[in-house]
Every structure is written in C-alpha cells, then in structure tokens.
Design an enzyme around this catalytic site. Structure first.
Site, PDB file in Angstrom:
ATOM      1  N   SER A  28       0.925  -1.277  -0.103  1.00 47.45           N
ATOM      2  CA  SER A  28      -0.052  -0.044   0.026  1.00 47.45           C
ATOM      3  C   SER A  28       0.953   1.243   0.043  1.00 47.45           C
ATOM      4  CB  SER A  28      -0.947   0.044   1.176  1.00 47.45           C
ATOM      5  OG  SER A  28      -1.396   1.296   1.423  1.00 47.45           O
ATOM      6  N   THR A  75      -9.153  -1.109   3.571  1.00 52.89           N
ATOM      7  CA  THR A  75      -9.035  -1.415   2.383  1.00 52.89           C
ATOM      8  C   THR A  75      -9.335  -2.848   2.147  1.00 52.89           C
ATOM      9  OG1 THR A  75      -7.727  -1.209   0.215  1.00 52.89           O
ATOM     10  CG2 THR A  75      -6.386  -1.996   2.343  1.00 52.89           C
ATOM     11  N   LYS A  79     -13.766  -3.664   3.453  1.00 54.25           N
ATOM     12  CA  LYS A  79     -14.582  -2.371   3.312  1.00 54.25           C
ATOM     13  C   LYS A  79     -16.166  -2.366   3.745  1.00 54.25           C
ATOM     14  CE  LYS A  79     -12.034   0.188  -0.054  1.00 54.25           C
ATOM     15  NZ  LYS A  79     -11.896   1.041  -1.109  1.00 54.25           N
ATOM     16  N   ASN A 100     -14.319   3.058   3.971  1.00 54.99           N
ATOM     17  CA  ASN A 100     -12.651   3.138   3.928  1.00 54.99           C
ATOM     18  C   ASN A 100     -12.073   4.184   4.873  1.00 54.99           C
ATOM     19  OD1 ASN A 100     -12.854   5.863   2.841  1.00 54.99           O
ATOM     20  ND2 ASN A 100     -11.489   5.837   1.222  1.00 54.99           N
ATOM     21  N   ASP A 115     -13.852   7.429  -0.839  1.00 56.16           N
ATOM     22  CA  ASP A 115     -13.395   6.843  -2.371  1.00 56.16           C
ATOM     23  C   ASP A 115     -14.228   7.743  -3.328  1.00 56.16           C
ATOM     24  OD1 ASP A 115     -11.431   4.755  -1.613  1.00 56.16           O
ATOM     25  OD2 ASP A 115     -13.070   3.388  -1.472  1.00 56.16           O
ATOM     26  N   GLY A 141     -17.839  -4.307 -10.302  1.00 55.08           N
ATOM     27  CA  GLY A 141     -17.174  -4.606  -9.091  1.00 55.08           C
ATOM     28  C   GLY A 141     -17.496  -3.447  -8.127  1.00 55.08           C
ATOM     29  N   GLY A 257      -5.077   6.626 -12.219  1.00 52.59           N
ATOM     30  CA  GLY A 257      -5.934   6.628 -10.918  1.00 52.59           C
ATOM     31  C   GLY A 257      -4.953   7.238  -9.696  1.00 52.59           C
TER      32      GLY A 257
HETATM   33  P1  NAP Z   1     -13.536  -6.173  -8.149  1.00 55.06           P
HETATM   34  O1  NAP Z   1     -14.758  -5.777  -7.055  1.00 55.06           O
HETATM   35  O2  NAP Z   1     -12.965  -7.317  -8.014  1.00 55.06           O
HETATM   36  O3  NAP Z   1     -14.139  -5.644  -9.622  1.00 55.06           O
HETATM   37  C1  NAP Z   1     -13.508  -5.974 -10.752  1.00 55.06           C
HETATM   38  C2  NAP Z   1     -14.431  -5.837 -11.957  1.00 55.06           C
HETATM   39  O4  NAP Z   1     -13.615  -5.805 -12.971  1.00 55.06           O
HETATM   40  C3  NAP Z   1     -15.483  -6.699 -12.073  1.00 55.06           C
HETATM   41  O5  NAP Z   1     -16.672  -6.057 -12.571  1.00 55.06           O
HETATM   42  C4  NAP Z   1     -15.111  -7.626 -12.880  1.00 55.06           C
HETATM   43  O6  NAP Z   1     -16.010  -8.286 -13.706  1.00 55.06           O
HETATM   44  C5  NAP Z   1     -14.494  -7.108 -13.718  1.00 55.06           C
HETATM   45  N1  NAP Z   1     -13.505  -7.865 -14.655  1.00 55.06           N
HETATM   46  C6  NAP Z   1     -12.094  -8.411 -14.094  1.00 55.06           C
HETATM   47  N2  NAP Z   1     -11.589  -8.990 -15.348  1.00 55.06           N
HETATM   48  C7  NAP Z   1     -12.404  -8.904 -16.173  1.00 55.06           C
HETATM   49  C8  NAP Z   1     -12.302  -9.334 -17.694  1.00 55.06           C
HETATM   50  N3  NAP Z   1     -11.285 -10.295 -17.984  1.00 55.06           N
HETATM   51  N4  NAP Z   1     -13.331  -8.927 -18.435  1.00 55.06           N
HETATM   52  C9  NAP Z   1     -14.496  -8.031 -18.168  1.00 55.06           C
HETATM   53  N5  NAP Z   1     -14.381  -7.608 -16.835  1.00 55.06           N
HETATM   54  C10 NAP Z   1     -13.561  -7.865 -15.847  1.00 55.06           C
HETATM   55  O7  NAP Z   1     -12.559  -5.046  -8.087  1.00 55.06           O
HETATM   56  P2  NAP Z   1     -12.716  -3.537  -7.425  1.00 55.06           P
HETATM   57  O8  NAP Z   1     -12.584  -3.285  -6.052  1.00 55.06           O
HETATM   58  O9  NAP Z   1     -13.710  -3.056  -8.291  1.00 55.06           O
HETATM   59  O10 NAP Z   1     -11.435  -2.690  -8.201  1.00 55.06           O
HETATM   60  C11 NAP Z   1     -11.102  -2.880  -9.510  1.00 55.06           C
HETATM   61  C12 NAP Z   1      -9.844  -1.894  -9.734  1.00 55.06           C
HETATM   62  O11 NAP Z   1      -9.969  -0.632  -9.376  1.00 55.06           O
HETATM   63  C13 NAP Z   1      -8.595  -2.144  -9.023  1.00 55.06           C
HETATM   64  O12 NAP Z   1      -7.761  -3.422  -9.727  1.00 55.06           O
HETATM   65  C14 NAP Z   1      -7.706  -0.835  -9.059  1.00 55.06           C
HETATM   66  O13 NAP Z   1      -6.946  -0.980  -9.887  1.00 55.06           O
HETATM   67  C15 NAP Z   1      -9.041   0.052  -9.359  1.00 55.06           C
HETATM   68  N6  NAP Z   1      -8.896   0.879  -8.052  1.00 55.06           N
HETATM   69  C16 NAP Z   1      -8.352   2.112  -7.913  1.00 55.06           C
HETATM   70  C17 NAP Z   1      -8.437   3.063  -7.093  1.00 55.06           C
HETATM   71  C18 NAP Z   1      -7.842   4.162  -6.730  1.00 55.06           C
HETATM   72  O14 NAP Z   1      -7.536   4.768  -6.006  1.00 55.06           O
HETATM   73  N7  NAP Z   1      -7.195   4.953  -7.977  1.00 55.06           N
HETATM   74  C19 NAP Z   1      -9.290   2.563  -5.823  1.00 55.06           C
HETATM   75  C20 NAP Z   1      -9.995   1.440  -6.051  1.00 55.06           C
HETATM   76  C21 NAP Z   1      -9.770   0.530  -6.923  1.00 55.06           C
HETATM   77  P3  NAP Z   1     -16.632  -9.823 -13.214  1.00 55.06           P
HETATM   78  O15 NAP Z   1     -17.535  -9.573 -11.894  1.00 55.06           O
HETATM   79  O16 NAP Z   1     -17.519 -10.572 -14.261  1.00 55.06           O
HETATM   80  O17 NAP Z   1     -15.574 -10.685 -12.938  1.00 55.06           O
END
Ligand code: NAP
Length: 300
Positions: A28, A75, A79, A100, A115, A141, A257
């Site tokens: 982190s 995190t 959450k 968060n 967030d 997600g 991001g």
């Molecule tokens: P999550 O709950 O696991 O959701 C991931 C999403 O991606 C789901 O909708 C999943 O769909 C989709 N996905 C994964 N693989 C895929 C594929 N091959 N094709 C199509 N869709 C796919 O994760 P999250 O917590 O939302 O976080 C996601 C990303 O956001 C993180 O990896 C990070 O990079 C970013 N993030 C950034 C910040 C920041 O401060 N900048 C903060 C939080 C998160 P399915 O359900 O269909 O698998």
C-alpha cells in the site's frame, strides 16, 4: 489540537496512531503518503500498516478503541465486513455499502467513505468535469459501485451507463440504486459497447486489466475509442496503462488513478486532523516509496 506540534515526524510517548486495515497491506502507498504529510506538517501522529484476517476484524476494531487510535483507513477485503462493528456509519457509506475511513471519537467508531470524493477530485485536479457529460463505467465490482453512486449523487452527468460482462450483476446494482436514491443507472453488455461507443464523452475503467504485472493488457481495444473522449483509468500501477496509451494515440485525453488514491487519502486525513494538507505532500510520499522500491529491486 492534540495532533499538532513540531515533532518532525518522530514517534514519542504522546504520538497518536493512524493506520490502514486490510489484507494484504504490504504494497500500500497509504503509509508513505500519510507519514510524509505528517512529517511535513510536524504533527504528533504515526500511520501504520495493520494486516488483519477477516476472522480477526472484530477484535482488531475493539483494539482501535483500547489503543486510542485517532482513526484508520480500511481497504480490501474489509470495506463491507467492518460495518457491523462500527457505532455509527455515514449516510453515504450506508448507501454505497462500504467504509474506507474510520474515525475514533471518545471510544466510538464512526465509519464513512472518501473513495467517492477521491474519484471526483482526481478528475477535477486533471482539469475535467463530469457535469452535463454522458459517462460510461467499465466493470461492475466494488469500485464501479462506489463510482456509480458518486456520479449519480454528487455531480450531474447527463447519463451514467455501466458496461460489464455480467448483466445480472449490473441489473442488481441498477435496481438497488433506483431503490435507494431513485436514480437511473443504465446497463449495457460489454460486447454491445462497440455499437454505442460514439455516445460517450467520458469512459471510466474500473477492472484490474492492465494492472502491474500484466501491463500490456487492455479491456478496450483501440478501435472502441473515439477522438476527443476522456479516458479515466483508475489503475495507478502503472501510472500510464496500455488503455491510456491507446487513448492518447487516438486523440483522447487521459487521467490515471493516482489522483483518486491521493485525494481519498487527503479527505480521510482532513476528517482525522481537521487539516487540509497540500496534495504535493501525498504525491511526494508516493514518489519516495517508489524510489525506495526501485532501489531495493536494483539491489536484488
Ligand atoms: P472488483 O470488485 O474485483 O471488480 C472488478 C471488476 O472487473 C468486476 O466487474 C469484474 O467483472 C471486472 N473484470 C475482471 N476481469 C475482467 C475481464 N477479463 N473482462 C471483463 N471484466 C473483468 O475490484 P474493484 O475493487 O472494483 O477494483 C477494481 C480496480 O479498480 C482495481 O484493480 C484498481 O486498479 C482500481 N482501483 C483504484 C483505486 C484508486 O484509488 N485509484 C481505488 C480502488 C480501486 P466480473 O465480476 O464479471 O468478474
């Protein structure tokens, strides 16, 4: 205020604790961001990593009270799981279903989320606005869920559409949003997106595709992008993803991001300390950690 005093970042008997509760937490950036800001501001605080298994959450939250923490960030994967153990939860966190940031006040734990604010501030800092624009969010997600609430509650885009591969999951979120805040989240199957690609001014990418170490991958092929669109990729490692590179080559504006990460941290810091820190302290903290990591990798 208790937290003030020019201690130049030293830990001493009077130091109050902050931290990040998650699993894993070892990579982190939050400890580096917050501790650098704390040192620059001369506050009597220290921010520590708190790796906790889900089974240990309740005891951990009890300990925050016992140890007189000022607050913690929360995190993945905790959450949602922390919510039953808190004394009070903000209206925004209740709607989104995630916390968060926890603030400890007089032995009570108050949970909220920064967030949504971080997501909006990261975009604003890059010189863009969502108001009046049609926005598509890729993925459905936890992050997409927070952003959908943020866009529909806190700014005024002309449309918000969720494009993802699991239609039933998107439909469930759209129904929940309709029920909780009376707003319209449109849904689209990912494979239908190419037909609609010219309808959107802002594309927000929330899937992990393109994250380190698979930095060559992109959810959206270049032909799905239109010149003049703004592509906001929430991935911050790498800071420029393959999606952002394709978008630039197509004549799109891009936002990464890192700004969201920094601004959710700043918003939490403000809640704990009452101080609005210079974002440069948070960016510098991240740069320092990146230099240390690069040095350690080179020495291996
Ligand atoms: P999550 O709950 O696991 O959701 C991931 C999403 O991606 C789901 O909708 C999943 O769909 C989709 N996905 C994964 N693989 C895929 C594929 N091959 N094709 C199509 N869709 C796919 O994760 P999250 O917590 O939302 O976080 C996601 C990303 O956001 C993180 O990896 C990070 O990079 C970013 N993030 C950034 C910040 C920041 O401060 N900048 C903060 C939080 C998160 P399915 O359900 O269909 O698998």
């Amino acid at each position: 205020m208790h937290t003030q005093g020019n201690n130049h970042g030293r830990i001493q008997g009077s130091t109050r604790l902050l931290g990040i509760l998650g699993n894993p937490v070892s990579h982190s950036y939050s400890p580096a961001m917050h501790n650098h800001a704390i040192a620059q501001l001369g506050l009597d605080l220290a921010y520590v990593p708190l790796k906790v298994e889900t089974g240990g959450l309740e005891a951990c939250l009890r300990s925050l009270r016992e140890l007189d923490f000022l607050g913690v960030n929360v995190t993945l994967p905790h959450k949602q799981a922390v919510m039953p153990y808190l004394d009070e939860i903000s209206d925004l966190s209740r709607k989104i279903g995630a916390v968060n940031t926890i603030i400890c006040r007089n032995g009570n734990l108050f949970g909220t989320t920064t967030d949504a604010e971080g997501f909006l501030a990261g975009f604003r800092e890059a010189g863009h606005r969502f108001d009046g624009k049609p926005v598509v969010i890729f993925g459905n997600g936890g992050t997409a869920r927070t952003l959908a609430f943020a866009l529909l509650l806190m700014v005024k885009p002309s449309r918000v559409v969720l494009a993802a591969r699991d239609r039933a999951k998107s439909g469930k979120l759209a129904a929940e949003i309709k029920d909780k805040i009376g707003a319209e989240l449109e849904i689209l199957n990912l494979d239908e997106y190419p037909k609609h690609r010219s309808e959107f001014e802002v594309l927000v990418h929330t899937t992990p595709i393109g994250m380190h170490p698979k930095i060559g991958e992109s959810l959206l092929p270049p032909e799905w992008l239109e010149p003049g669109q703004i592509v906001y990729d929430l991935i911050y490692n790498p800071e420029e993803t393959a999606l952002m590179r394709h978008a630039k080559a197509k004549g799109c504006a891009t936002v990464g991001g890192l700004g969201m990460l920094v601004h959710q941290g700043i918003a939490s810091f403000k809640l704990w300390t009452g101080i609005d820190p210079d974002p440069a302290y948070f960016y510098e903290g991240i740069r320092l950690q990146q230099s240390r990591e690069a040095l350690a990798a080179a020495e291996k």
